[in-house]
Scaffold this active site. Structure first.
Site, PDB file in Angstrom:
ATOM      1  N   LYS A   4      -3.204  40.722 -51.970  1.00  0.00           N
ATOM      2  CA  LYS A   4      -2.508  41.420 -51.325  1.00  0.00           C
ATOM      3  C   LYS A   4      -1.259  41.357 -51.425  1.00  0.00           C
ATOM      4  CE  LYS A   4      -2.805  42.234 -47.178  1.00  0.00           C
ATOM      5  NZ  LYS A   4      -3.423  42.090 -45.641  1.00  0.00           N
ATOM      6  N   GLY A  38      -4.125  29.502 -47.403  1.00  0.00           N
ATOM      7  CA  GLY A  38      -5.297  28.452 -47.350  1.00  0.00           C
ATOM      8  C   GLY A  38      -5.953  28.520 -48.476  1.00  0.00           C
ATOM      9  N   GLY A  54      -0.033  32.718 -43.679  1.00  0.00           N
ATOM     10  CA  GLY A  54       0.712  33.825 -43.122  1.00  0.00           C
ATOM     11  C   GLY A  54       1.746  32.852 -42.443  1.00  0.00           C
ATOM     12  N   ARG A  64      -6.753  20.511 -42.606  1.00  0.00           N
ATOM     13  CA  ARG A  64      -5.756  21.041 -42.476  1.00  0.00           C
ATOM     14  C   ARG A  64      -6.330  19.813 -41.513  1.00  0.00           C
ATOM     15  NH1 ARG A  64      -6.052  27.160 -41.023  1.00  0.00           N
ATOM     16  NH2 ARG A  64      -4.048  28.005 -42.023  1.00  0.00           N
TER      17      ARG A  64
HETATM   18  C1  3PG Z   1      -5.358  30.897 -40.898  1.00  0.00           C
HETATM   19  O1  3PG Z   1      -5.812  30.475 -40.977  1.00  0.00           O
HETATM   20  O2  3PG Z   1      -4.790  32.317 -41.298  1.00  0.00           O
HETATM   21  C2  3PG Z   1      -4.438  30.973 -39.118  1.00  0.00           C
HETATM   22  O3  3PG Z   1      -5.410  29.606 -38.825  1.00  0.00           O
HETATM   23  C3  3PG Z   1      -4.363  31.777 -38.509  1.00  0.00           C
HETATM   24  O4  3PG Z   1      -5.299  32.394 -38.463  1.00  0.00           O
HETATM   25  P1  3PG Z   1      -5.834  33.861 -38.164  1.00  0.00           P
HETATM   26  O5  3PG Z   1      -5.282  34.469 -38.937  1.00  0.00           O
HETATM   27  O6  3PG Z   1      -6.991  34.184 -37.621  1.00  0.00           O
HETATM   28  O7  3PG Z   1      -4.851  34.312 -37.029  1.00  0.00           O
END
Ligand code: 3PG
Ligand code: MG
Length: 410
Positions: free
Chosen positions: A211, A365, A388, A50
């Site tokens: 999930k 991620g 997400g 990132r």
């Molecule tokens: C992530 O890695 O999913 C984003 O940076 C958002 O973080 P969060 O899911 O804690 O809102």
């Protein structure tokens, strides 16, 4: 700080939002929302995907003599300072990547922070402290958004990974500053729109991870344009259950059985090839040296969880995607971090990068981390920095961060 509506820019991103390309930033304080929510182990950055993805925007601003004020969250501190979630180690790593000093502020709002921002030289970079140390960030509190915005004159959102959050730094600040998209956001939206709206077929979607619930909207939304769906990871349990296999309910997302069954049915009706693993690697416990066994998907022993896909499954997966023109992959096929359960993900990643003339987009991620740790990130077309956010985007949900930027031009 400007309280007025954003000034017109000749540069429009592919989303119909002004982009930073054409705005005159020389000498201006530019607040850049980045997503530096990255893994840290003992204060050391273990995956800097990132950070590297944000460099084009930061470097562009530095070269144009902007005074760059970066802001991000890290982890989920819940509105209060947590020492292990300070951004300083991230700032130090960024400084190495940029080859220039990054000043780390003590906070992200307040008088001292404002002075730090004002003291930032043209071409210089200041990183504000973790936004989520203040409850106002996640609550999208207008007073917090105003204080944050008052550090700068222009806002750039380049935090694609946080675009699905309606927080002060992604939505609220746009009420107080003219907002633009950064280059990473433009690229992410271009790549993911291609898959969502106009994929070159055959399109294969590979989903894994623990999930199932966060991935079903994507399948529902793309069921008319997808040709092949491969399912791996812990979520296999819910799919197998919905397909009528004997599965320990403990490992099934019971609330998702209805939607999962409907997806299986919709895939059948449309001749979409939906491949569930024929064999899986199972274990009672998830740790590095846990005993494990490979079993057929229709004879998973009671109390065992699915930790990876088996060799037969991998072969079938590889054959199923061999003629793809577009591949989207979100979620590892097994518990990749633990060696005995990493081979499904590794084998599939190696297969994907060996396919000729395919657009490959890897999202999320842990999938991005897996691809990077295998040294294959340069060999795919695009590694999305959004987990997400990319799932929401492909699932047809609008992203609040993008919507806020769009609203200011209408
Ligand atoms: C992530 O890695 O999913 C984003 O940076 C958002 O973080 P969060 O899911 O804690 O809102
Ligand atoms: Mg998240």
């Amino acid at each position: 700080m400007s309280q007025s509506k954003p000034h017109a820019s000749t540069g429009q991103s592919n989303i119909g939002v002004p982009t930073l390309d054409d705005v005159d930033v020389r000498g201006k304080r530019v607040l850049v929302r980045v997503d530096f929510n990255i893994p840290l182990v003992d204060g050391r950055v273990t995956d800097d995907t990132r950070l590297r993805a944000s460099l084009p925007t930061i470097q562009h601003l530095c070269h144009r003599e902007a005074r760059v004020i970066l802001c991000s969250h890290l982890g989920r501190p819940g509105g209060t300072p947590v020492d292990t979630l300070r951004l300083r180690p991230v700032g130090e790593h960024l400084a190495n990547l940029l080859g220039q000093t990054v000043k780390c502020a003590q906070d992200c709002i307040g008088t001292t922070t404002k002075m730090d921002c004002e003291d930032t030289e043209p071409g210089g970079v200041t990183l504000l402290e973790n936004l989520r140390f203040h409850a106002g960030e996640e609550a999208n509190d207008p007073a917090f958004a105003h204080d944050l915005a008052s550090n700068a004159e222009i806002f750039v959102n380049d935090a694609f990974g946080s675009m699905h959050r309606a927080h002060a730094s992604t939505v609220g600040v746009v009420s107080y500053l003219p907002g633009y998209t950064g280059f990473l956001v433009n690229r992410e939206v271009a790549m993911l729109s291609g898959i969502r709206d106009n994929p070159e077929r055959p399109l294969s979607i590979i989903l894994g991870g623990a999930k199932v619930s966060d991935k079903l909207p994507l399948l529902t939304n793309l069921i008319d344009s997808v040709d092949t769906i491969l399912i791996g990871g812990g979520m296999v349990a819910t799919f197998l259950y919905a397909a009528g296999y004997q599965i320990d309910e403990k490992f099934v997302e019971t609330q998702q059985i209805g939607t999962t069954s409907r997806i299986i049915e919709a895939a059948n009706q449309r001749n979409v090839k939906l491949v569930l693993p024929k064999d899986v690697i199972v274990t009672r416990d998830l740790f590095e040296n846990a005993p494990y066994q490979t079993v057929s998907a229709n004879s998973i022993p009671q109390g065992h969880l699915i930790a990876d896909v088996g060799q037969r499954a991998i072969k079938e997966f590889q054959a199923s995607i061999s003629n793809s023109k577009t591949i989207f992959w979100n979620g590892p096929l097994g518990v990749f971090e633990l060696k005995p359960f990493s081979s499904g993900t590794r084998s599939l990643a190696e297969c994907i990068v060996s396919l000729p003339n395919v657009t490959t987009v890897v999202g999320g991620g842990s999938t991005a981390e897996a691809i990077t740790s295998l040294g294959l990130d340069e060999k795919v077309t695009h590694v999305s920095t959004g987990g997400g956010a990319s799932l929401d985007f492909l699932g047809g949900t609008s992203l609040p961060g993008l919507e806020a930027l769009k609203r200011q031009v209408t």
